[in-house]
Enzyme design. Structure first.
Site, PDB file in Angstrom:
ATOM      1  N   TYR A   8       0.857  -1.201   0.000  1.00 30.87           N
ATOM      2  CA  TYR A   8       0.000   0.000   0.000  1.00 30.87           C
ATOM      3  C   TYR A   8       0.894   1.252   0.000  1.00 30.87           C
ATOM      4  CZ  TYR A   8      -4.345   2.601   0.664  1.00 30.87           C
ATOM      5  OH  TYR A   8      -5.420   3.444   0.495  1.00 30.87           O
ATOM      6  N   LYS A  37      -3.206   8.452   2.828  1.00 33.53           N
ATOM      7  CA  LYS A  37      -4.425   8.280   3.641  1.00 33.53           C
ATOM      8  C   LYS A  37      -4.230   8.834   5.057  1.00 33.53           C
ATOM      9  CE  LYS A  37      -7.278   6.212   0.707  1.00 33.53           C
ATOM     10  NZ  LYS A  37      -8.356   7.020   0.062  1.00 33.53           N
TER      11      LYS A  37
HETATM   12  P1  NAD Z   1     -12.713   3.087  -7.972  1.00 39.04           P
HETATM   13  O1  NAD Z   1     -11.643   2.771  -8.945  1.00 39.04           O
HETATM   14  O2  NAD Z   1     -14.069   2.636  -8.282  1.00 39.04           O
HETATM   15  O3  NAD Z   1     -12.750   4.654  -7.660  1.00 39.04           O
HETATM   16  C1  NAD Z   1     -11.593   5.436  -7.636  1.00 39.04           C
HETATM   17  C2  NAD Z   1     -11.946   6.727  -8.358  1.00 39.04           C
HETATM   18  O4  NAD Z   1     -10.885   7.678  -8.253  1.00 39.04           O
HETATM   19  C3  NAD Z   1     -12.194   6.518  -9.859  1.00 39.04           C
HETATM   20  O5  NAD Z   1     -13.481   6.984 -10.211  1.00 39.04           O
HETATM   21  C4  NAD Z   1     -11.111   7.358 -10.482  1.00 39.04           C
HETATM   22  O6  NAD Z   1     -11.484   7.932 -11.718  1.00 39.04           O
HETATM   23  C5  NAD Z   1     -10.938   8.424  -9.415  1.00 39.04           C
HETATM   24  N1  NAD Z   1      -9.769   9.257  -9.640  1.00 39.04           N
HETATM   25  C6  NAD Z   1      -8.458   8.875  -9.676  1.00 39.04           C
HETATM   26  N2  NAD Z   1      -7.680   9.942  -9.984  1.00 39.04           N
HETATM   27  C7  NAD Z   1      -8.522  11.018 -10.116  1.00 39.04           C
HETATM   28  C8  NAD Z   1      -8.339  12.397 -10.437  1.00 39.04           C
HETATM   29  N3  NAD Z   1      -7.114  12.906 -10.683  1.00 39.04           N
HETATM   30  N4  NAD Z   1      -9.430  13.202 -10.493  1.00 39.04           N
HETATM   31  C9  NAD Z   1     -10.663  12.725 -10.253  1.00 39.04           C
HETATM   32  N5  NAD Z   1     -10.905  11.418  -9.957  1.00 39.04           N
HETATM   33  C10 NAD Z   1      -9.841  10.590  -9.887  1.00 39.04           C
HETATM   34  O7  NAD Z   1     -12.201   2.487  -6.571  1.00 39.04           O
HETATM   35  P2  NAD Z   1     -12.761   2.543  -5.077  1.00 39.04           P
HETATM   36  O8  NAD Z   1     -12.119   1.412  -4.405  1.00 39.04           O
HETATM   37  O9  NAD Z   1     -14.224   2.677  -5.087  1.00 39.04           O
HETATM   38  O10 NAD Z   1     -12.101   3.884  -4.506  1.00 39.04           O
HETATM   39  C11 NAD Z   1     -12.850   4.922  -3.895  1.00 39.04           C
HETATM   40  C12 NAD Z   1     -12.195   5.355  -2.593  1.00 39.04           C
HETATM   41  O11 NAD Z   1     -12.299   4.305  -1.639  1.00 39.04           O
HETATM   42  C13 NAD Z   1     -10.714   5.693  -2.692  1.00 39.04           C
HETATM   43  O12 NAD Z   1     -10.437   6.808  -1.865  1.00 39.04           O
HETATM   44  C14 NAD Z   1     -10.051   4.462  -2.112  1.00 39.04           C
HETATM   45  O13 NAD Z   1      -8.787   4.760  -1.581  1.00 39.04           O
HETATM   46  C15 NAD Z   1     -11.042   4.146  -1.029  1.00 39.04           C
HETATM   47  N6  NAD Z   1     -10.970   2.785  -0.456  1.00 39.04           N
HETATM   48  C16 NAD Z   1     -10.984   1.691  -1.266  1.00 39.04           C
HETATM   49  C17 NAD Z   1     -10.936   0.416  -0.710  1.00 39.04           C
HETATM   50  C18 NAD Z   1     -10.903  -0.811  -1.572  1.00 39.04           C
HETATM   51  O14 NAD Z   1     -10.469  -1.860  -1.100  1.00 39.04           O
HETATM   52  N7  NAD Z   1     -11.366  -0.773  -2.819  1.00 39.04           N
HETATM   53  C19 NAD Z   1     -10.858   0.277   0.688  1.00 39.04           C
HETATM   54  C20 NAD Z   1     -10.861   1.432   1.495  1.00 39.04           C
HETATM   55  C21 NAD Z   1     -10.918   2.679   0.910  1.00 39.04           C
HETATM   56  O1  0WE Z   2      -6.969   2.959  -1.758  1.00 37.09           O
HETATM   57  C1  0WE Z   2      -6.922   1.897  -2.339  1.00 37.09           C
HETATM   58  C2  0WE Z   2      -6.376   1.814  -3.756  1.00 37.09           C
HETATM   59  C3  0WE Z   2      -6.139   3.146  -4.371  1.00 37.09           C
HETATM   60  C4  0WE Z   2      -5.375   3.115  -5.662  1.00 37.09           C
HETATM   61  C5  0WE Z   2      -5.442   2.097  -6.581  1.00 37.09           C
HETATM   62  C6  0WE Z   2      -4.709   2.171  -7.761  1.00 37.09           C
HETATM   63  C7  0WE Z   2      -4.689   1.052  -8.783  1.00 37.09           C
HETATM   64  C8  0WE Z   2      -4.344   1.547 -10.152  1.00 37.09           C
HETATM   65  C9  0WE Z   2      -4.564   4.187  -5.924  1.00 37.09           C
HETATM   66  N1  0WE Z   2      -3.844   4.270  -7.059  1.00 37.09           N
HETATM   67  C10 0WE Z   2      -3.914   3.287  -7.977  1.00 37.09           C
HETATM   68  N2  0WE Z   2      -3.154   3.415  -9.110  1.00 37.09           N
HETATM   69  C11 0WE Z   2      -3.273   2.576 -10.163  1.00 37.09           C
HETATM   70  O2  0WE Z   2      -2.527   2.681 -11.157  1.00 37.09           O
HETATM   71  N3  0WE Z   2      -7.342   0.763  -1.681  1.00 37.09           N
HETATM   72  C12 0WE Z   2      -7.680   0.866  -0.270  1.00 37.09           C
HETATM   73  C13 0WE Z   2      -7.402  -0.578  -2.302  1.00 37.09           C
HETATM   74  C14 0WE Z   2      -6.109  -1.257  -2.022  1.00 37.09           C
HETATM   75  O3  0WE Z   2      -5.026  -0.977  -2.745  1.00 37.09           O
HETATM   76  C15 0WE Z   2      -3.987  -1.717  -2.221  1.00 37.09           C
HETATM   77  C16 0WE Z   2      -4.444  -2.473  -1.147  1.00 37.09           C
HETATM   78  C17 0WE Z   2      -5.814  -2.167  -1.007  1.00 37.09           C
HETATM   79  C18 0WE Z   2      -6.746  -2.693   0.022  1.00 37.09           C
HETATM   80  C19 0WE Z   2      -2.643  -1.770  -2.609  1.00 37.09           C
HETATM   81  C20 0WE Z   2      -1.773  -2.621  -1.931  1.00 37.09           C
HETATM   82  C21 0WE Z   2      -2.229  -3.359  -0.859  1.00 37.09           C
HETATM   83  C22 0WE Z   2      -3.570  -3.296  -0.444  1.00 37.09           C
END
Ligand code: NAD
Ligand code: 0WE
Length: 265
Positions: A160, A167
């Site tokens: 991460y 974060k």
């Molecule tokens: P997702 O890919 O569906 O959403 C991520 C969004 O970020 C996308 O819509 C992407 O277009 C947008 N984005 C990235 N760069 C951008 C920019 N420069 N301008 C505007 N938008 C931009 O994935 P998600 O998992 O739904 O992520 C949403 C939030 O939840 C994030 O903050 C992520 O860190 C957080 N989160 C995700 C998880 C997980 O496991 N998926 C867990 C905890 C928190």
């Molecule tokens: O916040 C996140 C992921 C956010 C994210 C994901 C990507 C994938 C594609 C940010 N930047 C990028 N850039 C890319 O090019 N999460 C909480 C999901 C997540 O991501 C991980 C996790 C978990 C959970 C990465 C490593 C280990 C665990």
């Protein structure tokens, strides 16, 4: 009667129907809110517009949050679309980005530019979005602002890396924003979600394995869904949480409370 009847929400970060932002948008819509959307331009027509229209939304605007101008333009358009007296009751920030090369290998190898990009998109953008919404006069007493964070902000999660640092900055920003805007009756909170299989998780080294073991370790013995996040978002968006601000609420089946897992888990 929905809990959010007559309220207006704007959701940043829907990519597709797996997005956490979409789970939140649906929950707000089901409670009676009208929901607008902003996402990066390239996702709008293919992914976001059909979803938005399926819940009766008409406000769908592009925005790359690395640009102050584009953020400002969203709120200018919001004002033009809804009239000068309409406020934003709910603002949802559900987006993050780090370069892929910074989500593998060792954190110590993070480049200056990679660090800057991750912090800019994933943490500073909350400050910028809130600032511009407020400057446009769209926030009012009772408005609720939400963002999404992850456990990697506070404990080391392999791979991460720089996102954990981003974060941590995001969670601290929630507290400072809450202190600034509290006197105006505006609340700012974060949801720390367990792992969800979204676009942002696809192809991440070790995610699959981590996702699988999560259900074995979390007290509730289940992975979480975007609907689970939507329900807590509804609480934070509504006056059920009217005295809660600057908080990080975990929607993780209790994962973060565990110390040493039992040998037979
Ligand atoms: P997702 O890919 O569906 O959403 C991520 C969004 O970020 C996308 O819509 C992407 O277009 C947008 N984005 C990235 N760069 C951008 C920019 N420069 N301008 C505007 N938008 C931009 O994935 P998600 O998992 O739904 O992520 C949403 C939030 O939840 C994030 O903050 C992520 O860190 C957080 N989160 C995700 C998880 C997980 O496991 N998926 C867990 C905890 C928190
Ligand atoms: O916040 C996140 C992921 C956010 C994210 C994901 C990507 C994938 C594609 C940010 N930047 C990028 N850039 C890319 O090019 N999460 C909480 C999901 C997540 O991501 C991980 C996790 C978990 C959970 C990465 C490593 C280990 C665990």
């Amino acid at each position: 009667m929905g809990m959010l009847d007559g309220q207006r929400a704007l959701v940043f970060g829907v990519a597709n129907d797996h997005s956490i932002a979409w789970g939140i948008a649906q929950a707000l819509h089901e409670a009676g809110a009208s929901v607008g959307f902003s996402s990066v331009e390239s996702l709008l027509e293919r992914g976001v517009r059909p979803l938005a229209e399926s819940i009766g939304s008409t406000f769908i605007e592009p925005c790359d949050v690395q640009s102050d101008e584009q953020i400002r333009a969203v709120f200018t358009k919001w004002r033009a679309a809804h009239g000068p007296d309409e406020k934003l009751d709910i603002l949802v920030h559900a987006l993050a980005f780090a370069r892929r090369e910074d989500l593998e290998g060792s954190f110590v190898d993070t480049s200056r530019q990679g660090f800057a990009v991750a912090l800019d998109v994933s943490a500073y953008s909350l400050v910028a979005v809130v600032r511009e919404a407020r400057a446009a006069g769209l926030l009012q007493p009772g408005s609720s602002i939400l963002t999404l964070t992850y456990y990697g902000a506070e404990k080391v999660v392999s791979n991460y890396n720089v996102m954990g640092v981003a974060k941590a900055a995001l969670e601290a920003s929630v507290r400072y924003l809450a202190a600034d805007l509290g006197p105006e009756g505006i609340r700012v909170n974060a949801i720390s979600a367990g792992p969800v299989r979204t676009l942002a998780a696809a192809g991440i080294a070790g995610f699959k394995k981590m996702y699988g073991s999560f259900a074995d370790l979390a007290p509730l013995r289940q992975n979480i869904s975007i609907e689970d996040v939507g329900r807590t978002a509804l609480y934070l968006a509504s006056d059920l949480s009217r005295a809660v601000t600057g908080e990080t609420i975990y929607v993780d089946g209790g994962f973060h409370i565990m110390g040493v897992p039992s040998a037979d888990a």
